[in-house]
Design an enzyme around this catalytic site. Structure first.
Site, PDB file in Angstrom:
ATOM      1  N   ARG A 264       0.995  -1.175  -0.055  1.00  0.00           N
ATOM      2  CA  ARG A 264      -0.052  -0.247   0.145  1.00  0.00           C
ATOM      3  C   ARG A 264       0.815   1.067   0.129  1.00  0.00           C
ATOM      4  O   ARG A 264       1.871   1.266   0.870  1.00  0.00           O
ATOM      5  CB  ARG A 264      -0.760  -0.085   1.244  1.00  0.00           C
ATOM      6  CG  ARG A 264      -1.930  -1.230   1.438  1.00  0.00           C
ATOM      7  CD  ARG A 264      -2.835  -1.025   2.512  1.00  0.00           C
ATOM      8  NE  ARG A 264      -3.597  -2.478   2.455  1.00  0.00           N
ATOM      9  CZ  ARG A 264      -4.653  -2.742   3.204  1.00  0.00           C
ATOM     10  NH1 ARG A 264      -4.586  -1.739   4.381  1.00  0.00           N
ATOM     11  NH2 ARG A 264      -5.175  -3.762   3.316  1.00  0.00           N
ATOM     12  N   ARG A 279       2.473   1.187  10.414  1.00  0.00           N
ATOM     13  CA  ARG A 279       2.090   1.398   9.107  1.00  0.00           C
ATOM     14  C   ARG A 279       2.897   1.260   8.061  1.00  0.00           C
ATOM     15  O   ARG A 279       3.927   2.222   8.246  1.00  0.00           O
ATOM     16  CB  ARG A 279       1.462   2.822   9.024  1.00  0.00           C
ATOM     17  CG  ARG A 279       0.587   3.208   7.894  1.00  0.00           C
ATOM     18  CD  ARG A 279       0.135   4.485   8.093  1.00  0.00           C
ATOM     19  NE  ARG A 279      -1.073   4.690   9.165  1.00  0.00           N
ATOM     20  CZ  ARG A 279      -2.563   4.332   8.956  1.00  0.00           C
ATOM     21  NH1 ARG A 279      -2.869   4.085   7.915  1.00  0.00           N
ATOM     22  NH2 ARG A 279      -3.201   4.315   9.999  1.00  0.00           N
ATOM     23  N   GLU A 351      -6.226  -0.671  15.638  1.00  0.00           N
ATOM     24  CA  GLU A 351      -6.923  -1.826  14.563  1.00  0.00           C
ATOM     25  C   GLU A 351      -5.876  -2.968  13.969  1.00  0.00           C
ATOM     26  O   GLU A 351      -4.794  -2.848  13.526  1.00  0.00           O
ATOM     27  CB  GLU A 351      -7.275  -0.987  13.097  1.00  0.00           C
ATOM     28  CG  GLU A 351      -8.057  -2.045  12.023  1.00  0.00           C
ATOM     29  CD  GLU A 351      -8.255  -1.289  10.900  1.00  0.00           C
ATOM     30  OE1 GLU A 351      -8.412   0.010  10.896  1.00  0.00           O
ATOM     31  OE2 GLU A 351      -8.243  -1.829   9.710  1.00  0.00           O
ATOM     32  N   SER A 354     -10.209  -6.113  10.143  1.00  0.00           N
ATOM     33  CA  SER A 354     -11.264  -5.325   9.706  1.00  0.00           C
ATOM     34  C   SER A 354     -12.104  -6.309   9.127  1.00  0.00           C
ATOM     35  O   SER A 354     -11.755  -6.914   7.987  1.00  0.00           O
ATOM     36  CB  SER A 354     -11.074  -4.282   8.703  1.00  0.00           C
ATOM     37  OG  SER A 354     -12.176  -3.427   8.614  1.00  0.00           O
ATOM     38  N   ARG A 392       1.179  -6.234  12.824  1.00  0.00           N
ATOM     39  CA  ARG A 392       0.614  -5.581  13.945  1.00  0.00           C
ATOM     40  C   ARG A 392       0.478  -6.614  15.191  1.00  0.00           C
ATOM     41  O   ARG A 392       0.507  -6.174  16.321  1.00  0.00           O
ATOM     42  CB  ARG A 392      -0.697  -4.839  13.762  1.00  0.00           C
ATOM     43  CG  ARG A 392      -0.464  -3.679  12.689  1.00  0.00           C
ATOM     44  CD  ARG A 392      -1.662  -2.896  12.453  1.00  0.00           C
ATOM     45  NE  ARG A 392      -1.568  -1.552  11.888  1.00  0.00           N
ATOM     46  CZ  ARG A 392      -2.247  -0.812  11.320  1.00  0.00           C
ATOM     47  NH1 ARG A 392      -3.682  -0.983  11.875  1.00  0.00           N
ATOM     48  NH2 ARG A 392      -2.032   0.225  10.719  1.00  0.00           N
TER      49      ARG A 392
END
Length: 424
Positions: A264, A279, A351, A354, A392
């Site tokens: 990403r 991130r 987070e 999801s 994460r």
RNA sequence: GGAGAGAUGGCCGAGCGGUCGAAGGCACUUGCCUGCUAAGCAAGCGUGGGAUUUUCCCACCGUGGGUUCAAAUCCCACUCUCUCCGCCA
């Protein structure tokens, strides 16, 4: 992609539901206008084509009767019809591409029960598991602890790849790999998912079909020579791989689990999560994807979310589940639960998964249908969820399992995957 | 990268430029028959769209163009699959 009929038949309801997630009424009106114009041309075109077809048949008949005069009498009409048809066809295809272009930017309709809200502040906590980890010393952030222990190397990563990359070294790399194996094993053996190892490069069309394009082009990495895209998540190959297929309803639900890296660009997130490996431009993720019958998809979302939660329970990491409000759910989603893990460095939940019900939004674009027992065809529903984001998870273990001597305890379920080590 | 073959309905598989939306078979559905999950007989059976919506019309034979009054069928380009050669982890 929404069903155009839905907009056509009840525009007010669509406007109301999409308004909850910030879509303006003018966008819908614009679509209705193009659609109406398109149907007008289509109707006209159809009758022109019908006339041409009957003339062609007539010519065939006259020819076999050797009536050359008769043929010549209507040939001209046929020719001029053909010209007219070509003109109308051009108009039609222009309108069609205008319409589908607009439709591609319309997000999925939120489920009625999704809480109203503008942004993430309006999300609703559903449940909590465990408490924030307590320490009898000052816990360190993973970027400090990882660097000191030479398990994470941020400086060298930026030398070779720039910002937002991490090199894992030694036991940290081993733990990342252990996490991938543990998660996949759990989902295949206990939850009944089939393991898939998909391509990491996909066609532009596949990105469109799964709703990642055209809206999020600037978020994607692509190859210029071949116009292939690096997947931002395994959801893309998994949710698209039954493209143009008809699945027998008795074979549903299909449940897939896949480990892949995810790529990403993180454009526009410059100030966010700049430290550490929370991130990244590249991260590992174990992804869950289901194909279901429409009437089952919301129940399947519940169980998918539980499947993901269970990973954290086995790892004994505290977390909570929140439901995203209408203003915060993703483009393709009609309902989304986020799972957030406790991170001491943030002194907050972050987070880590999801889970979304995409309903028929992707299936319509990819043309994935189910055949009912009675023979009827219908678009399938697709769902996806992280189970979990591996990087994460590693961060959460580093931070929640750290000890005063700067060693990190290995969660019990990971020990078999790490040669029996109890700490690193 | 080079040479060749191919791409047709859920599957297999025919298809001289003109009742071909597409033969035939399998599968499936329904009915009949047979006293026992088989066989036989009959009928039905692609998808999408539009409208004047119990009916009519249109489109679709890998994709995109072209020729023609008319294209699954002819021409061009592309994509994918398979076989062989070369290269290669």
């Amino acid at each position: 992609m929404l069903d155009i009929k839905l907009i056509r038949d009840d525009p007010e309801k669509v406007k109301m539901l999409l308004g909850r997630r910030g879509v303006g009424e003018s966008e819908i009106d614009n679509i209705l206008k193009i659609d109406e114009e398109m149907r007008k041309i289509l109707t006209n075109l159809n009758s022109l084509r019908a006339e041409r077809n009957s003339i062609s048949k007539e010519i065939a008949k006259l020819k076999s009767a050797k009536d050359e005069n008769g043929v010549n009498r209507i040939l001209e009409r046929g020719k001029s019809l053909s010209d007219e048809i070509k003109i109308e066809e051009d108009k039609l295809s222009e309108l069609q591409s205008k319409l589908s272009e607009s439709m591609l930017f319309i997000p999925n309709i939120p489920y009625e029960k999704v809480p109203f809200g503008k942004d993430e502040r309006d999300n609703v906590e559903i449940r909590r598991w465990g408490d924030g980890t307590k320490f009898d010393f000052a816990p360190q952030a993973h970027w400090d602890l990882g660097s000191k222990r030479r398990l994470m190397d941020f400086e060298r990563a930026s030398k070779i790849s720039g910002s937002r990359f991490t090199i894992l070294r030694g036991d940290a790399a081993l733990m990342e790999r252990a996490l991938v194996s543990f998660m996949i094993d759990l989902h295949t053996s206990k939850h009944g998912y089939t393991e898939i190892l998909p391509p990491h490069l996909v066609l532009r069309q596949t990105m469109v079909n799964t709703g990642k394009l055209p809206k999020f082009e600037e978020e994607s990495y692509s190859t210029t020579l071949d116009d292939l895209f690096l997947i931002p998540t395994a959801e893309v190959p998994l949710s698209a791989m039954h493209e143009d297929e008809i699945i027998d309803e008795k074979d549903l639900p299909l449940k897939y689990v896949a480990y892949t890296p995810c790529y990403r660009r993180e454009a526009g997130s410059y100030g966010k999560d700049v430290r550490g490996m929370v991130r990244q431009h590249q991260f590992d993720k174990v992804e869950l994807v289901k194909y279901t019958k429409p009437e089952d998809s919301y129940d399947e979302l519940e169980s998918l979310t539980h499947d993901a939660e269970e990973v954290l329970q086995y790892l004994e990491l505290p977390y909570r589940v929140i439901e995203l409000c209408t203003g915060d759910i993703g483009f393709v989603s009609s309902r989304t639960y986020d799972i957030e893990v406790w991170l001491p460095s943030y002194n907050d939940y972050k987070e880590i998964s999801s889970c979304s019900n995409v309903t028929d939004f992707q299936a319509r674009r990819s043309n994935v249908r189910i055949r009912r027992a009675g023979g009827d065809l219908e678009f399938a529903h697709t769902l996806n969820g992280s189970g979990l984001a591996v990087g994460r998870t590693l961060v959460a273990i580093f931070e929640n399992y750290q000890k005063k001597d700067e060693k990190i305890e290995v969660p019990k379920v990971l020990r078999p995957y790490m040669g029996g080590k109890t700490e690193i």
